[in-house]
Structures are given as C-alpha cells and as structure tokens.
Write a protein that holds these residues in place. Structure first.
Motif, PDB file in Angstrom:
ATOM      1  N   GLU A  71       0.796  -1.146   0.035  1.00  0.00           N
ATOM      2  CA  GLU A  71       0.138   0.031  -0.154  1.00  0.00           C
ATOM      3  C   GLU A  71       0.807   1.273   0.144  1.00  0.00           C
ATOM      4  N   LYS A  72       2.244   0.966   0.139  1.00  0.00           N
ATOM      5  CA  LYS A  72       2.880   2.258  -0.083  1.00  0.00           C
ATOM      6  C   LYS A  72       2.859   2.951  -1.120  1.00  0.00           C
ATOM      7  N   PRO A  73       2.750   4.213  -1.567  1.00  0.00           N
ATOM      8  CA  PRO A  73       2.215   4.946  -2.616  1.00  0.00           C
ATOM      9  C   PRO A  73       3.266   4.539  -3.939  1.00  0.00           C
ATOM     10  N   GLU A  74       4.418   4.464  -3.577  1.00  0.00           N
ATOM     11  CA  GLU A  74       5.433   4.292  -4.715  1.00  0.00           C
ATOM     12  C   GLU A  74       5.781   2.748  -5.205  1.00  0.00           C
ATOM     13  N   GLY A  75       4.807   1.870  -4.362  1.00  0.00           N
ATOM     14  CA  GLY A  75       5.084   0.588  -4.662  1.00  0.00           C
ATOM     15  C   GLY A  75       5.419  -0.309  -3.617  1.00  0.00           C
ATOM     16  N   ALA A  76       5.612  -1.600  -3.756  1.00  0.00           N
ATOM     17  CA  ALA A  76       6.058  -2.527  -2.629  1.00  0.00           C
ATOM     18  C   ALA A  76       7.197  -2.407  -2.185  1.00  0.00           C
ATOM     19  N   VAL A  77       7.460  -2.649  -0.798  1.00  0.00           N
ATOM     20  CA  VAL A  77       8.682  -2.362  -0.012  1.00  0.00           C
ATOM     21  C   VAL A  77       9.449  -3.658  -0.003  1.00  0.00           C
ATOM     22  N   PRO A  78      10.891  -3.440  -0.826  1.00  0.00           N
ATOM     23  CA  PRO A  78      11.515  -4.769  -0.952  1.00  0.00           C
ATOM     24  C   PRO A  78      12.221  -5.059   0.274  1.00  0.00           C
ATOM     25  N   ASP A  79      12.398  -4.214   1.183  1.00  0.00           N
ATOM     26  CA  ASP A  79      13.401  -4.256   2.381  1.00  0.00           C
ATOM     27  C   ASP A  79      12.595  -4.837   3.802  1.00  0.00           C
ATOM     28  N   VAL A  80      12.850  -5.749   4.481  1.00  0.00           N
ATOM     29  CA  VAL A  80      11.832  -6.056   5.629  1.00  0.00           C
ATOM     30  C   VAL A  80      12.158  -4.948   6.616  1.00  0.00           C
ATOM     31  N   ASP A  81      13.300  -4.482   6.946  1.00  0.00           N
ATOM     32  CA  ASP A  81      13.440  -3.689   7.893  1.00  0.00           C
ATOM     33  C   ASP A  81      12.307  -2.145   7.662  1.00  0.00           C
ATOM     34  N   ARG A  82      12.365  -1.959   6.365  1.00  0.00           N
ATOM     35  CA  ARG A  82      11.468  -0.839   5.772  1.00  0.00           C
ATOM     36  C   ARG A  82      10.134  -1.281   5.924  1.00  0.00           C
ATOM     37  N   ALA A  83       9.885  -2.557   5.518  1.00  0.00           N
ATOM     38  CA  ALA A  83       8.681  -2.974   5.366  1.00  0.00           C
ATOM     39  C   ALA A  83       7.972  -2.937   6.796  1.00  0.00           C
ATOM     40  N   VAL A  84       8.626  -3.359   7.963  1.00  0.00           N
ATOM     41  CA  VAL A  84       8.084  -3.367   9.321  1.00  0.00           C
ATOM     42  C   VAL A  84       7.443  -2.021   9.708  1.00  0.00           C
ATOM     43  N   ALA A  85       8.315  -1.116   9.218  1.00  0.00           N
ATOM     44  CA  ALA A  85       8.156   0.598   9.655  1.00  0.00           C
ATOM     45  C   ALA A  85       6.717   0.913   8.642  1.00  0.00           C
ATOM     46  N   VAL A  86       6.620   0.655   7.740  1.00  0.00           N
ATOM     47  CA  VAL A  86       5.651   1.040   6.831  1.00  0.00           C
ATOM     48  C   VAL A  86       4.380   0.444   7.310  1.00  0.00           C
ATOM     49  N   ALA A  87       4.557  -0.869   7.615  1.00  0.00           N
ATOM     50  CA  ALA A  87       3.181  -1.567   8.237  1.00  0.00           C
ATOM     51  C   ALA A  87       2.704  -1.061   9.564  1.00  0.00           C
ATOM     52  N   HIS A  88       3.707  -0.648  10.344  1.00  0.00           N
ATOM     53  CA  HIS A  88       3.547  -0.054  11.698  1.00  0.00           C
ATOM     54  C   HIS A  88       2.769   1.101  11.626  1.00  0.00           C
ATOM     55  N   LEU A  89       3.471   2.069  10.701  1.00  0.00           N
ATOM     56  CA  LEU A  89       2.993   3.621  10.528  1.00  0.00           C
ATOM     57  C   LEU A  89       1.492   3.452   9.914  1.00  0.00           C
ATOM     58  N   ALA A  90       1.114   2.428   9.012  1.00  0.00           N
ATOM     59  CA  ALA A  90       0.037   2.382   8.171  1.00  0.00           C
ATOM     60  C   ALA A  90      -1.036   2.049   9.295  1.00  0.00           C
ATOM     61  N   HIS A  91      -0.644   0.839  10.430  1.00  0.00           N
ATOM     62  CA  HIS A  91      -1.804   0.804  11.269  1.00  0.00           C
ATOM     63  C   HIS A  91      -1.814   1.843  12.344  1.00  0.00           C
ATOM     64  N   LEU A  92      -1.022   2.424  12.789  1.00  0.00           N
ATOM     65  CA  LEU A  92      -1.173   3.653  13.388  1.00  0.00           C
ATOM     66  C   LEU A  92      -1.956   4.782  13.145  1.00  0.00           C
ATOM     67  N   LYS A  93      -1.617   5.082  11.735  1.00  0.00           N
ATOM     68  CA  LYS A  93      -2.483   6.205  11.100  1.00  0.00           C
ATOM     69  C   LYS A  93      -4.124   5.607  10.948  1.00  0.00           C
ATOM     70  N   SER A  94      -4.283   4.361  10.919  1.00  0.00           N
ATOM     71  CA  SER A  94      -5.668   3.994  10.641  1.00  0.00           C
ATOM     72  C   SER A  94      -6.324   4.024  12.019  1.00  0.00           C
ATOM     73  N   ASN A  95      -5.793   4.072  13.249  1.00  0.00           N
ATOM     74  CA  ASN A  95      -6.364   3.766  14.311  1.00  0.00           C
ATOM     75  C   ASN A  95      -6.384   5.093  15.166  1.00  0.00           C
TER      76      ASN A  95
END
Length: 535
Positions: free
Chosen positions: A486-510
C-alpha cells in the motif's frame, strides 16, 4: 490487547510460553488436520511423475498402441486443459461454499481417474482413449487442489508456524514423485501390464484417505469472518491457536482479521477487476503471475515430464538404469526442497529467488554444452556431465519451487484477492503447461538439445523480473504483508523498511493513537524493531 507494534513479540512470546507445539492439544489437532493437505499434494506429485516414468516402460507403450511423442504430449496436454477449464470454478466455489469442498473434489477425481486409467486396455476398451480420459478427470481436480491448498496453509496455521507449514506444501509434491519413481523402478522389471497398472492403483489409497479425512480439516477462520460468522472465526482461534483459551494473541488475531476484512470488503465492489483496480493490486497480481511464469518457463518442465527423452539424447536408454537415475533424482530434489524450507524464514525472499535463478541459468548453460559435446563425439564424459547438469538444474529450481512458489503467491494476496489471484496464477500455469506438454516433446524429438537455448533467454529475463518484482515478506502476518503493497510508490522490498511501513499504516488508521505515536519508527527508541516483529 497488544498493539501492532508488539504483535510479533506477542506471537513469539505466547508461542514460547506454551512450550513445544506437540504439548499443545489445539496445535496438535490442527497440524494433524493439515496432513490431509500435504497428502493431497503428495498424491499430485506421485501422479505427475507417472507419465515421465511410463515412457521408459515397454508394456505401457505396447498397451497404449506405441503412442508417438505427439500423443504422449497430448496425455499431459489434456490434463492441463481440464485444469484450465475448472480453475475459475475452484475460485468461485472456495469463496462461495468454503475451502474444504474443493479438497473433496480433488480427492474424488483422483479416485475416479485412477480407476479408469487402471482399466485402460482391458476388454474391448480403447486403451489410449480411456487412459486419456483418466488424465482429463485427474487434471480437473488438480486445479482445485493447487489453488485451494496453499490458501488453507496460509489461513489455518498458528502465526508462528505459518511460514514453515506453507513452505512444506510443495515438498510433499516432490516426496510423492520419489515414491512414484521408486515404485516404477520396482515394477519396471515386470514384462506384463501390471508393471504400469500397479503404480496407478497405488495412488487410489491416499486419495480415498483424503476423501474421508478432509471432513476433519477445519474451515478457514477468514472464510467464516468473510461470511459474517464472527463467532465461528473466534471459536476456531480459541480452539486451535489458544488451546481452548481466549488469550491476548487470539484477541489480537481476531481484531486484526476483522479490521482488515472490513477494509477489504469495501473494495469488493470491483469484483474480478479488483486484481488490477489499484496500483498495489496490480503489483500483487504481477508478482503472482510472474511466479507462475517462472515456474513453468524455466525449462524444468522438460526434466519433469521428458526426463527419459533427455537421457536418451545422451545415450541412456536402458529401462532399469533410467528409472534408477530418476529415483535418485527425486530424492535429491526432496533434499533440495527441505533445504529451501530451512532457508525461507532466514533468507529474504528476493535474495533467495535470485540466487536460485542464477543457479538455474548456470545449470541450463552446462546442460547445453554437455549435450552439444555428446552430440558431436558421443563421449561418455559428456553424457555424465549432462546428467549432472540435470541434477543441478532440478536442485536450484526445487530450492525455491518446493518451499516458496505456492506459499509466496498465497501470502502476498489479501483475503479478498486470494482465491481470485490464485485462480489467475493457475490459469496462467495451466496455459503454459499446455504449451510445455505438447511443444516440448515435439521440439526435443525435432531439434534435440538446441531447444534448451530458448529457455536460456527466458531465464535471463526471469532473473531481471525477480529483481524488479520480488518482495520480502519474512516474519510478517498475512495482514501485515497486505500493508506492504500500500506504499504509494509500490511494494517495499526491504524487511526493515517494510516493518516500519506496516507499523505506521496501522497507527494512522487507528484513532486511539495520538500524533506523538506517528513519529517515524526509525527514530531510536520509537516504534518496533524488525527483530521484534519477525516471529
């Protein structure tokens, strides 16, 4: 209730506190039920290996009227055509009536098709025609099994066991191929029709077991939730993931599923167009289709279905020797797939896929050179080198195909796309397999080893595609994986960055999190670390 920031930590800690899984009655019951899925895939592997082995058996050729390479290719072709026609039905049925129904149909077609195939040539029946009909019936069920089984292995297991449970799926296919190869090796010395009928009869037993045992496989909790039956979903999680207790882990899983499915339900207005409705979904669909393309068009299909023809090109034609080499190869393939299962949770997806494909490319070139040298001078050394190349080809392919191809396609798709996306993958693979089953046999008979050059070009293209499309999903739940795209520029290929994106997305939706909690998790001391979220 744990926040998303501590989700993986909670999963891991709850799993560790419970002790070994075999002391958890809920997990033991669940994992025993999963054996039915593994047995079904093992039977698929057994069945698929038979045609390749039968080509070295003279009684089978004689009973079927000494079929030409074109007719042998048609036996594989009709199975894939049948699967191609039933794939859309499988996707619809799984979403409408549940996943287990599809497993029942797959087991039933294996029983009926095996009985018909065994009777080919008896009485006044047309041997080739009846055997062809049995391949069509079995092929129609294979599509159901291949589409639905990986979905169940993503949606049923405990979060801490999901990656391993899903990775083991296609290793069972190879295990079935081992049993088939050595069964044919054992019966190959018989000079009667029983040399090929016995192997066909054997696969009826596991299919009958699966047909009955599938009633003990629980329905997917996400399917229950998708139909609005929240209590059935919670009951599943309590019984199997909480060992009878409504733990914090169970509540977290339940709430996360509800939240994700609520958002996904808003997107179902697109119907089948959901596969390409957004940039994130187009990326998911492209990745799923790319997996199918690489699975079918890497050249490994030649080895799987025309191993006998490849060995004959380098002077190996004795039935006993060919079936023995094939039996050894299947064991080798299984060991490669088990190594892949061990690597999947430890090596990022893209790195593992690209490394394996470099090995496939090297093996392909090796096979071309060895086969060309044998064609020129007929040297024994070149023939041995070609056999080694075939083994290496299969090793690198099964390193990722065994544990990853089916599980990866299912895990990158969110619930509302999962059955449709798997159907799209199945349609592509069945279509390409139709090409492989017919064209490969004819091409090998016509131009021999030169045909391998076609796959050299395709493998290079596939390697570039893995670099562009593959996404690392190690250590994430299905709901977290859904957020990676769901990141605007496409999928995140790196696990560390992916965790951060997933975390922020959940926080922003709550809404219960304040602005202070939305600061970047990359800041020291804030947000989750990748190591805490990977379990």
């Amino acid at each position: 209730m744990p926040t998303v920031a501590t989700a993986f930590h909670e999963f891991d800690e709850a799993y560790k506190r419970s002790g070994p899984w075999w002391r958890d009655r809920g997990l033991v019951t669940l994992n025993l039920a999963l054996l039915v899925i593994y047995i079904t895939q093992g039977n698929n592997g057994y069945d698929s290996a038979l045609i390749s082995g039968y080509q070295a058996m003279q009684p089978w050729r004689a009973d079927l009227g000494n079929p030409s390479p074109s007719k042998i290719g048609f036996l594989n072709l009709v199975a894939y055509c049948a699967g191609l026609s039933t794939a859309p039905i499988a996707a619809y049925a799984s979403d409408r009536w549940g996943r287990r129904l599809c497993l029942r149909y797959a087991a039933l077609t294996m029983v009926v098709g095996s009985v018909l195939g065994t009777c080919a040539g008896e009485g006044n029946t047309s041997a080739y025609g009846l055997f062809l009909g049995s391949r069509a019936i079995i092929g129609s069920g294979l599509a159901f099994a291949v589409i639905i089984s990986p979905i169940l292995l993503q949606e049923l297991p405990h979060p801490s066991q999901r990656q391993t449970a899903a990775s083991l799926f296609n290793t069972c296919y190879i295990l079935g191929s081992i049993v088939a190869a050595w069964t044919i090796f054992g019966t190959g010395s018989l000079s009667t029709s029983w040399s090929w009928r016995i192997p066909y009869i054997i696969q009826i037993g596991p299919a009958m077991f699966a047909l009955v045992a599938v009633f003990f496989v629980p329905e997917s909790p996400r399917f229950h939730l998708g139909r609005g039956d929240e209590q059935a979903c919670l009951d599943f999680l309590v019984r199997y993931h909480g060992n009878g207790e409504e733990t914090e882990l169970v509540r977290f899983e339940y709430e996360e599923m509800k939240d994700t499915l609520r958002k996904e339900r808003e997107a179902t207005q697109f119907g089948w167009s959901i596969l390409w409705a957004t940039s994130a979904n187009r990326r998911r669909t492209a990745l799923v289709l790319w997996v199918g393309f690489c699975q079918c068009m890497s050249g490994q299909a030649i080895i799987t279905f025309y191993y006998t023809s490849i060995l004959s090109l380098v002077g190996l034609k004795d039935t006993r020797r060919v079936t023995g080499i094939n039996g050894g190869l299947q064991i080798f393939n299984w060991m490669a797939s088990l190594l892949g299962v061990w690597l999947v949770p430890r090596v990022p997806r893209r790195k593992l896929l690209m490394t394996a494909w470099v090995g496939v490319l090297v093996s392909n070139v090796w096979l071309i050179v060895a086969s060309a040298l044998y064609a020129q001078n007929g040297g024994k050394g070149a023939g041995i080198a070609a056999v080694v190349a075939v083994w290496l080809y299969d090793f690198f392919f099964n390193l990722v195909c065994g544990p990853l191809f089916f599980s990866y396609t299912a895990e990158v798709l969110p619930f509302y796309m999962r059955a449709k996306g798997m159907m799209a993958n199945a349609l592509l693979t069945k279509s390409l397999s139709i090409f492989n089953s017919y064209v490969n046999s004819v091409a090998l008979a016509s131009i021999g080893w030169k045909y391998y050059l076609v796959y050299t070009v395709l493998i290079v293209i596939q390697l570039a595609g893995w670099y562009a499309l593959a996404v690392n999903t190690n250590g994430l739940t299905l709901e977290e994986i859904a957020l990676l795209f769901e990141k605007p520029e496409g999928a995140v290929p790196d696990v560390d960055r992916a965790v951060a994106v997933a975390h922020l997305a959940h926080l922003k939706s709550n809404s219960k999190f304040d602005d202070e909690s939305l600061r970047s998790p990359s800041t020291p001391g804030e947000g989750p670390s990748s190591s805490s979220l990977r379990k």
